[in-house]
Design a protein around this motif. Structure first.
Motif, short mmCIF file in Angstrom:
data_model
loop_
_atom_site.label_atom_id
_atom_site.label_comp_id
_atom_site.label_asym_id
_atom_site.label_seq_id
_atom_site.Cartn_x
_atom_site.Cartn_y
_atom_site.Cartn_z
N THR A 207 -5.34 -10.10 4.82
CA THR A 207 -5.89 -10.71 3.91
C THR A 207 -6.69 -11.99 4.32
O THR A 207 -7.88 -12.13 4.17
CB THR A 207 -4.83 -11.49 2.97
OG1 THR A 207 -4.21 -10.39 2.36
CG2 THR A 207 -5.72 -11.84 1.71
N LYS B 130 1.45 -15.30 -1.79
CA LYS B 130 0.82 -15.34 -0.62
C LYS B 130 -0.76 -15.31 -0.73
O LYS B 130 -1.85 -15.97 -0.29
CB LYS B 130 1.22 -14.23 0.23
CG LYS B 130 0.47 -14.15 1.67
CD LYS B 130 1.42 -13.33 2.87
CE LYS B 130 1.55 -12.00 2.58
NZ LYS B 130 0.53 -11.15 2.94
N SER B 131 -0.92 -14.34 -1.65
CA SER B 131 -2.63 -14.04 -1.98
C SER B 131 -3.14 -15.32 -2.53
O SER B 131 -4.30 -15.67 -2.05
CB SER B 131 -2.70 -13.15 -2.98
OG SER B 131 -2.38 -11.69 -2.53
N GLU C 270 -3.37 4.32 1.33
CA GLU C 270 -3.55 3.02 1.66
C GLU C 270 -2.23 2.50 2.47
O GLU C 270 -2.50 1.53 3.51
CB GLU C 270 -3.93 2.13 0.72
CG GLU C 270 -5.15 2.11 0.40
CD GLU C 270 -6.20 1.52 1.37
OE1 GLU C 270 -5.81 0.44 1.97
OE2 GLU C 270 -7.07 2.15 2.03
N ALA D 164 -8.14 -5.34 -2.94
CA ALA D 164 -8.70 -6.94 -3.47
C ALA D 164 -9.21 -7.50 -2.31
O ALA D 164 -9.99 -8.49 -2.46
CB ALA D 164 -7.54 -7.68 -3.93
N GLN D 165 -8.90 -7.16 -1.09
CA GLN D 165 -9.29 -7.73 0.16
C GLN D 165 -10.80 -7.43 0.37
O GLN D 165 -11.66 -8.24 0.64
CB GLN D 165 -8.71 -7.30 1.37
CG GLN D 165 -7.35 -7.83 1.24
CD GLN D 165 -6.22 -7.29 2.53
OE1 GLN D 165 -6.83 -6.72 3.63
NE2 GLN D 165 -5.10 -7.86 2.53
N ILE E 231 0.96 -2.25 -4.67
CA ILE E 231 0.67 -1.52 -3.64
C ILE E 231 1.51 -2.06 -2.43
O ILE E 231 2.27 -1.55 -1.61
CB ILE E 231 -0.96 -1.94 -3.03
CG1 ILE E 231 -1.38 -1.08 -1.85
CG2 ILE E 231 -1.12 -3.41 -2.90
CD1 ILE E 231 -1.19 0.24 -2.17
N ASP E 232 1.85 -3.50 -2.64
CA ASP E 232 3.03 -4.03 -1.52
C ASP E 232 4.45 -4.01 -1.92
O ASP E 232 5.32 -4.20 -1.10
CB ASP E 232 2.70 -5.59 -1.45
CG ASP E 232 1.27 -5.88 -0.89
OD1 ASP E 232 0.56 -4.95 -0.08
OD2 ASP E 232 0.71 -7.02 -1.11
N ARG F 215 -6.41 -17.93 -0.83
CA ARG F 215 -7.52 -18.20 -1.70
C ARG F 215 -7.65 -19.52 -2.01
O ARG F 215 -8.84 -20.16 -1.81
CB ARG F 215 -7.37 -17.38 -2.90
CG ARG F 215 -7.60 -15.89 -2.66
CD ARG F 215 -7.11 -15.02 -3.77
NE ARG F 215 -7.62 -13.49 -3.61
CZ ARG F 215 -7.13 -12.56 -2.97
NH1 ARG F 215 -6.04 -13.00 -2.20
NH2 ARG F 215 -7.20 -11.61 -2.64
N ARG G 5 -9.89 -10.43 6.65
CA ARG G 5 -10.72 -9.88 5.90
C ARG G 5 -11.60 -10.94 4.93
O ARG G 5 -13.03 -10.95 4.60
CB ARG G 5 -10.29 -8.88 5.06
CG ARG G 5 -9.91 -7.58 5.81
CD ARG G 5 -9.81 -6.30 5.19
NE ARG G 5 -9.12 -5.29 5.97
CZ ARG G 5 -7.95 -4.68 6.17
NH1 ARG G 5 -6.93 -5.03 5.15
NH2 ARG G 5 -7.69 -3.58 7.13
C1 S3P Z 1 -3.98 -8.52 -0.70
C2 S3P Z 1 -4.59 -7.35 -1.20
C3 S3P Z 1 -3.96 -6.04 -0.71
C4 S3P Z 1 -2.49 -6.42 -0.56
C5 S3P Z 1 -2.31 -7.58 0.69
C6 S3P Z 1 -2.66 -8.76 0.01
C7 S3P Z 1 -4.76 -9.70 -1.00
O1 S3P Z 1 -4.47 -5.31 0.09
O2 S3P Z 1 -1.67 -5.19 0.30
O3 S3P Z 1 -1.14 -7.53 0.86
O4 S3P Z 1 -4.31 -10.94 -1.23
O5 S3P Z 1 -6.00 -9.72 -1.56
P1 S3P Z 1 -5.87 -4.47 0.11
O6 S3P Z 1 -6.88 -5.00 -0.45
O7 S3P Z 1 -6.13 -3.94 1.34
O8 S3P Z 1 -5.21 -3.34 -0.65
#
Ligand code: S3P
Length: 428
Positions: free
Chosen positions: A93, A22-23, A335, A165-166, A311-312, A27, A96
């Motif tokens: 994501t 997904k991330s 978080e 990372a967001q 984190i996820d 991107r 943000r």
């Molecule tokens: C993500 C960053 C994480 C993660 C989210 C995806 C990303 O969030 O929990 O599911 O793709 O940058 P945070 O940056 O809020 O930790």
């Protein structure tokens, strides 16, 4: 609102693949939209969240063609003012990172999302983007919808109080349009997909242990992005196999970027039989086959730098911990309170419904091990990862579990239930 009825109890076996990351899918669309020429994305994740990103960048004037659901071509270069509100649905994501892109554009855009997104903190991106020079109006407390009027930006040196990372990505994407360099420093490294991809597209970016510095001015050029399978989706199958006797599972083509593999390290520390095979690189990201079999696990204590790397995956880890011998303590997960749901409380209530002894802390979880779980009716609270954790938990029980409100799973893992059926032989 649809529900699932899951009847246990079967082992996980065979060879499977999970959908694209997904991330990385978000991107690839965003950075491809900013790059000159064509970006060809393969194994794109056709989930609700990522489809929102495609729709939003189309509204920003980018030509995006779907050769198939997972094969996307983006012809980027420049963005234009949208004539309506941009809706990012459930995607934190998406919203943000989009705010960072919009901060660099000389037009007005209004961005919003669903009820969950409109309650999640946006101050963490609004503040640094305002410091760079963007004008952002938001509801009180800096909640979405956000009205972003971008334009002239200057680079900043951001010491982020959270490993996110967001936040890092939002500021770096804005930094592409700034005058002067932008540096982001984090308390411990979060996922680095943005850095890897920006570099591959031609950005001038330097990394140190906890910092990354972007020098604007380089022309980004479109390229092919091969999206690996999402380790956050694989996590549920990994844990399912670990806690169900008789399981032996191979999950092919999974992204194993070291900033994402905290769960594998955590489970290995608990005694899991886990290995990586066929390791290779795809578009600058490490990829492997994850091989996992049922294992006896031992309760362990986790906190600090491993947390952003999984984190996820805390819901999946908490489920594994419920089957371990002795207690597992997970610290530094404050978080989780601001994810798609308050996951400290929704993990607790879902696993408690199924008989686990789990104790929420302000910023942590204590899980008494010992299993087994019992069938129950469990509510996802609209959170995809709670729905999937509950479904996997259900496969370990004798009897029938109902998971309520499961449409949310489509935000990250379309086809989850079919794959669960296939891996467990359930329903066949
Ligand atoms: C993500 C960053 C994480 C993660 C989210 C995806 C990303 O969030 O929990 O599911 O793709 O940058 P945070 O940056 O809020 O930790």
């Amino acid at each position: 609102m649809s529900d699932w009825t899951i009847r246990g109890k079967q082992a996980f076996s065979g060879d499977i693949q999970v959908p694209g990351d997904k991330s990385i899918s978000h991107r690839a669309v965003m950075i491809g939209s900013l790059a000159a020429g064509e970006t060809h994305i393969t194994n794109f994740l056709p989930s609700e969240d990522c489809k929102r990103t495609v729709a939003v960048f189309r509204s920003l004037g980018v030509d995006i063609a779907e050769r198939s659901a997972t094969d996307i071509s983006v012809r980027g270069g420049s963005l234009s003012e949208p004539d309506d509100v941009l809706d990012m649905g459930n995607s934190g994501t998406g919203l943000r990172l989009l705010a960072g892109v919009l901060a660099g554009q000389p037009f007005l855009a209004v961005v919003t999302g669903d009820k969950s997104i409109r309650q999640r903190p946006m101050k963490r991106v609004c503040e640094p983007l305002r410091k760079m020079g963007a004008t952002i109006f938001a509801r009180s407390g800096d909640l979405a919808p956000l009205a972003v009027r971008g334009g002239y930006l200057k680079g900043i040196d951001l010491e982020s109080p959270i490993a996110s990372a967001q936040v890092k990505s939002s500021v770096l994407l804005a930094g592409l349009f700034a005058d002067g360099q932008t540096t982001v420093t984090e308390p411990s490294p979060s996922r680095d997909h943005t850095e890897r991809m920006l570099r591959a597209f031609g950005a001038d970016l330097k990394r140190e242990e906890r910092s990354v510095t972007l020098q604007p001015g380089s022309q980004l050029r479109g390229r092919t992005v091969e999206v690996p399978g999402d380790i956050s989706s694989a996590a549920f199958f990994i844990v399912g196999a670990l806690i169900t006797p008789g399981s032996a599972l191979r999950i092919h083509n999974v992204g194993v970027n070291p900033t994402r593999t905290g769960l594998l390290d955590a489970l290995s520390a608990m005694g899991a039989e886990l290995s990586l095979e066929d390791q290779r690189e795809a578009s600058g990201e490490p990829v492997a086959t994850i091989v996992v079999r049922h294992s006896e696990l031992k309760g362990t204590r986790f906190g600090g730098a491993i947390i952003p790397r999984m984190i996820d995956e805390i819901p999946a880890l908490a489920l594994a911990a419920a089957f371990a011998e002795d207690d597992t303590v997970i610290e530094d997960i404050g978080e989780l309170r601001v994810k798609e749901s308050d996951r400290i409380s929704t993990v607790t209530s879902a696993l408690r419904e199924m008989g686990a002894r789990i104790h929420p802390q302000v910023e942590g979880l204590i899980i008494e091990g010992g299993g087994p779980l019992t069938p129950a009716t469990v509510d996802s609270h609209g959170d995809h990862r709670i729905a999937m954790m509950s479904a996997i938990a259900a496969t370990t029980t004798e009897g029938e579990t109902i998971v309520r409100d499961t449409d949310c799973v489509n935000t990250s893992f379309p086809g989850f239930l079919d794959l669960l059926h296939r891996a467990t032989g359930m329903g066949s």
